[in-house]
Design a protein around this motif. Sequence first.
Motif, PDB file in Angstrom:
ATOM      1  N   GLY A 238       0.822  -1.195   0.000  1.00  0.00           N
ATOM      2  CA  GLY A 238       0.000   0.000   0.000  1.00  0.00           C
ATOM      3  C   GLY A 238       0.859   1.249   0.000  1.00  0.00           C
ATOM      4  O   GLY A 238       1.908   1.294   0.632  1.00  0.00           O
ATOM      5  N   GLY A 239       0.406   2.278  -0.699  1.00  0.00           N
ATOM      6  CA  GLY A 239       1.190   3.485  -0.849  1.00  0.00           C
ATOM      7  C   GLY A 239       2.068   3.463  -2.079  1.00  0.00           C
ATOM      8  O   GLY A 239       2.526   4.512  -2.542  1.00  0.00           O
ATOM      9  N   LYS A 240       2.329   2.259  -2.622  1.00  0.00           N
ATOM     10  CA  LYS A 240       3.129   2.116  -3.845  1.00  0.00           C
ATOM     11  C   LYS A 240       2.323   1.457  -4.964  1.00  0.00           C
ATOM     12  O   LYS A 240       2.444   1.844  -6.119  1.00  0.00           O
ATOM     13  CB  LYS A 240       4.400   1.312  -3.554  1.00  0.00           C
ATOM     14  N   GLN A 241       1.535   0.436  -4.620  1.00  0.00           N
ATOM     15  CA  GLN A 241       0.666  -0.221  -5.598  1.00  0.00           C
ATOM     16  C   GLN A 241      -0.640   0.572  -5.688  1.00  0.00           C
ATOM     17  O   GLN A 241      -1.386   0.661  -4.721  1.00  0.00           O
ATOM     18  CB  GLN A 241       0.371  -1.659  -5.164  1.00  0.00           C
ATOM     19  N   ARG A 242      -0.905   1.168  -6.825  1.00  0.00           N
ATOM     20  CA  ARG A 242      -2.054   2.067  -6.953  1.00  0.00           C
ATOM     21  C   ARG A 242      -3.324   1.351  -7.367  1.00  0.00           C
ATOM     22  O   ARG A 242      -4.423   1.870  -7.172  1.00  0.00           O
ATOM     23  CB  ARG A 242      -1.718   3.180  -7.947  1.00  0.00           C
ATOM     24  N   TRP A 243      -3.219   0.193  -7.974  1.00  0.00           N
ATOM     25  CA  TRP A 243      -4.421  -0.541  -8.351  1.00  0.00           C
ATOM     26  C   TRP A 243      -4.081  -2.009  -8.600  1.00  0.00           C
ATOM     27  O   TRP A 243      -2.926  -2.401  -8.711  1.00  0.00           O
ATOM     28  CB  TRP A 243      -5.066   0.064  -9.609  1.00  0.00           C
ATOM     29  N   LEU A 244      -5.137  -2.823  -8.679  1.00  0.00           N
ATOM     30  CA  LEU A 244      -5.021  -4.237  -9.019  1.00  0.00           C
ATOM     31  C   LEU A 244      -6.126  -4.556 -10.011  1.00  0.00           C
ATOM     32  O   LEU A 244      -7.309  -4.405  -9.708  1.00  0.00           O
ATOM     33  CB  LEU A 244      -5.147  -5.106  -7.765  1.00  0.00           C
ATOM     34  N   ASP A 245      -5.735  -4.962 -11.221  1.00  0.00           N
ATOM     35  CA  ASP A 245      -6.708  -5.166 -12.307  1.00  0.00           C
ATOM     36  C   ASP A 245      -7.362  -6.541 -12.277  1.00  0.00           C
ATOM     37  O   ASP A 245      -8.440  -6.724 -12.849  1.00  0.00           O
ATOM     38  CB  ASP A 245      -6.025  -4.976 -13.662  1.00  0.00           C
ATOM     39  N   GLY A 246      -6.722  -7.500 -11.647  1.00  0.00           N
ATOM     40  CA  GLY A 246      -7.277  -8.846 -11.637  1.00  0.00           C
ATOM     41  C   GLY A 246      -6.243  -9.834 -11.138  1.00  0.00           C
ATOM     42  O   GLY A 246      -5.308  -9.476 -10.422  1.00  0.00           O
ATOM     43  N   ILE A 247      -6.407 -11.088 -11.535  1.00  0.00           N
ATOM     44  CA  ILE A 247      -5.499 -12.155 -11.122  1.00  0.00           C
ATOM     45  C   ILE A 247      -4.469 -12.377 -12.218  1.00  0.00           C
ATOM     46  O   ILE A 247      -4.819 -12.623 -13.378  1.00  0.00           O
ATOM     47  CB  ILE A 247      -6.281 -13.450 -10.853  1.00  0.00           C
ATOM     48  N   ALA A 248      -3.187 -12.270 -11.850  1.00  0.00           N
ATOM     49  CA  ALA A 248      -2.123 -12.436 -12.837  1.00  0.00           C
ATOM     50  C   ALA A 248      -2.016 -13.899 -13.271  1.00  0.00           C
ATOM     51  O   ALA A 248      -1.968 -14.803 -12.430  1.00  0.00           O
ATOM     52  CB  ALA A 248      -0.798 -11.956 -12.267  1.00  0.00           C
ATOM     53  N   THR A 249      -1.997 -14.123 -14.563  1.00  0.00           N
ATOM     54  CA  THR A 249      -1.837 -15.478 -15.096  1.00  0.00           C
ATOM     55  C   THR A 249      -0.477 -15.665 -15.754  1.00  0.00           C
ATOM     56  O   THR A 249       0.016 -16.778 -15.874  1.00  0.00           O
ATOM     57  CB  THR A 249      -2.940 -15.789 -16.116  1.00  0.00           C
ATOM     58  N   GLU A 250       0.131 -14.571 -16.193  1.00  0.00           N
ATOM     59  CA  GLU A 250       1.470 -14.561 -16.757  1.00  0.00           C
ATOM     60  C   GLU A 250       1.953 -13.110 -16.762  1.00  0.00           C
ATOM     61  O   GLU A 250       1.155 -12.199 -16.514  1.00  0.00           O
ATOM     62  CB  GLU A 250       1.481 -15.151 -18.172  1.00  0.00           C
ATOM     63  N   PRO A 251       3.237 -12.858 -16.995  1.00  0.00           N
ATOM     64  CA  PRO A 251       3.720 -11.483 -16.956  1.00  0.00           C
ATOM     65  C   PRO A 251       2.926 -10.553 -17.877  1.00  0.00           C
ATOM     66  O   PRO A 251       2.700 -10.857 -19.047  1.00  0.00           O
ATOM     67  CB  PRO A 251       5.184 -11.616 -17.419  1.00  0.00           C
ATOM     68  N   SER A 252       2.440  -9.454 -17.300  1.00  0.00           N
ATOM     69  CA  SER A 252       1.702  -8.391 -18.017  1.00  0.00           C
ATOM     70  C   SER A 252       0.324  -8.829 -18.485  1.00  0.00           C
ATOM     71  O   SER A 252      -0.320  -8.129 -19.273  1.00  0.00           O
ATOM     72  CB  SER A 252       2.514  -7.878 -19.224  1.00  0.00           C
ATOM     73  N   VAL A 253      -0.150  -9.978 -18.026  1.00  0.00           N
ATOM     74  CA  VAL A 253      -1.485 -10.449 -18.414  1.00  0.00           C
ATOM     75  C   VAL A 253      -2.270 -10.793 -17.153  1.00  0.00           C
ATOM     76  O   VAL A 253      -1.768 -11.510 -16.274  1.00  0.00           O
ATOM     77  CB  VAL A 253      -1.415 -11.686 -19.333  1.00  0.00           C
ATOM     78  N   VAL A 254      -3.508 -10.299 -17.059  1.00  0.00           N
ATOM     79  CA  VAL A 254      -4.348 -10.596 -15.904  1.00  0.00           C
ATOM     80  C   VAL A 254      -5.726 -11.052 -16.361  1.00  0.00           C
ATOM     81  O   VAL A 254      -6.162 -10.775 -17.480  1.00  0.00           O
ATOM     82  CB  VAL A 254      -4.505  -9.358 -14.986  1.00  0.00           C
ATOM     83  N   ARG A 255      -6.391 -11.784 -15.484  1.00  0.00           N
ATOM     84  CA  ARG A 255      -7.795 -12.139 -15.662  1.00  0.00           C
ATOM     85  C   ARG A 255      -8.640 -11.186 -14.846  1.00  0.00           C
ATOM     86  O   ARG A 255      -8.373 -10.982 -13.650  1.00  0.00           O
ATOM     87  CB  ARG A 255      -8.042 -13.583 -15.209  1.00  0.00           C
ATOM     88  N   GLN A 256      -9.634 -10.595 -15.419  1.00  0.00           N
ATOM     89  CA  GLN A 256     -10.434  -9.601 -14.726  1.00  0.00           C
ATOM     90  C   GLN A 256     -11.193 -10.188 -13.539  1.00  0.00           C
ATOM     91  O   GLN A 256     -11.508 -11.383 -13.501  1.00  0.00           O
ATOM     92  CB  GLN A 256     -11.454  -8.980 -15.701  1.00  0.00           C
ATOM     93  N   PHE A 257     -11.502  -9.292 -12.584  1.00  0.00           N
ATOM     94  CA  PHE A 257     -12.423  -9.647 -11.516  1.00  0.00           C
ATOM     95  C   PHE A 257     -13.843  -9.539 -12.071  1.00  0.00           C
ATOM     96  O   PHE A 257     -14.298  -8.460 -12.475  1.00  0.00           O
ATOM     97  CB  PHE A 257     -12.284  -8.672 -10.335  1.00  0.00           C
ATOM     98  N   VAL A 258     -14.532 -10.695 -12.136  1.00  0.00           N
ATOM     99  CA  VAL A 258     -15.901 -10.712 -12.658  1.00  0.00           C
ATOM    100  C   VAL A 258     -16.794 -11.514 -11.714  1.00  0.00           C
ATOM    101  O   VAL A 258     -16.317 -12.215 -10.820  1.00  0.00           O
ATOM    102  CB  VAL A 258     -15.955 -11.327 -14.080  1.00  0.00           C
ATOM    103  N   ALA A 259     -18.088 -11.395 -11.902  1.00  0.00           N
ATOM    104  CA  ALA A 259     -19.061 -12.126 -11.082  1.00  0.00           C
ATOM    105  C   ALA A 259     -19.523 -13.374 -11.829  1.00  0.00           C
ATOM    106  O   ALA A 259     -19.909 -13.295 -12.995  1.00  0.00           O
ATOM    107  CB  ALA A 259     -20.252 -11.230 -10.765  1.00  0.00           C
ATOM    108  N   MET A 260     -19.475 -14.524 -11.146  1.00  0.00           N
ATOM    109  CA  MET A 260     -19.951 -15.785 -11.735  1.00  0.00           C
ATOM    110  C   MET A 260     -20.741 -16.549 -10.674  1.00  0.00           C
ATOM    111  O   MET A 260     -20.548 -16.361  -9.470  1.00  0.00           O
ATOM    112  CB  MET A 260     -18.764 -16.633 -12.211  1.00  0.00           C
TER     113      MET A 260
END
Length: 403
Positions: A238-260
Amino acid sequence: MAPIVSTTLNVERLTLNGANKTTIKLDLPLDTPFANLVPHIRPFVDLAPPNLSISLGSKIAPIVTNEPSNHSPADVGGLKINVNEPLVSWYKAYRRAVGLAPQPKDSSKSKVTSKKVQGVNKKDNTIVEWQDSSVTVGAATFRFNRTLRVPDDASSYALPPGLGTFPLVKVEDFASTLPDYISQRGGYIMPLFQREAMWIGISGDQCAIKISVGGINAITGSKQDEEPQNGIQDYVVGGKQRWLDGIATEPSVVRQFVAMKLGHGYTVEEQLSNTATGGIQIDVFPSLAKIVYFFRNNDLKQPMNLDRSPSDHNVGLGGSICVAPTNWPAPETLRDLVRFSTLNPVLNVSYRELPPSPSPNSSSVRIFVISPYHMNPSFRRRKIRYNWPYQIVDRNHGRCISF
């Protein structure tokens, strides 16, 4: 009989000629406050006045060793730290060993803030108003931002835009209409359609943040309460990481947070742990940077780096390190010293020696000394109190008058 402990007393007697220091050992009661130990100590101290000044002589000071660390004063050999163990790692284990590790706080300790925000629509210069919601946990504040859900077709897409925050409400406000597994768990809820996705904005002071989905750590993919393997970092700062887009699956690639829907094998937790907990779990750990300080050889001017080991600070085997927590209550009894510091506590005792009482045959007199040349402009009148015998100096004429 009250429990007692053998205690070393470093006694300092302050006199007109300097300080006299001695060391004595006494068996003192464990649970008596330091201020009330004076009657127990005074009979063993020469020429002591009714009041003694008592301060702590024992410190939290682990000895550097090449053996496994000791994290409790009750361990054989007392407190020890391995020469290659990071200071922060030792301190965490020490807190657990003495029973002062912070306890987890539930969501009732968090705080939700909702406020109206206005902006200008650049197309037609109209005022746009929306509700901004955030939740504060410890030193960190989180905003759950609505965004577009990208197609799940194994293709990579650029980050979609933010569309404001999801509203947050307390579970207890809607407990009667929610499923039991949600109302019993507590926390907060927000409306999220399956056609939408979410990213988490993070702000606040420096701290460690673990974000889990359905009990699965979003950083490592391991279980929420599982210790990371091989020193892998399982948190964001905290204080350095400004956001989290989802779950990382590989470098520079994430899976979004979605509702299922739960129970159909779609969620990360169902695929990794065969459970169906659901929801988002956030753990916030305060930074130790201002909670504890380590000093080398009692040098209180230069704190040591918590992420480094004694060897990194050139502290050799047999050396000691002074540990200074800032958020603990001061020890009040010898039991506190035994619990936190050492089984052989040390107290510093100091007092000022009382001046000798006047002789019963002595007497006092008030004397006014007037220069015989009192008409002189340098005429002085002095009021003096002396014990017999004494001398008076006539300052005008440098004479010494004896009585």
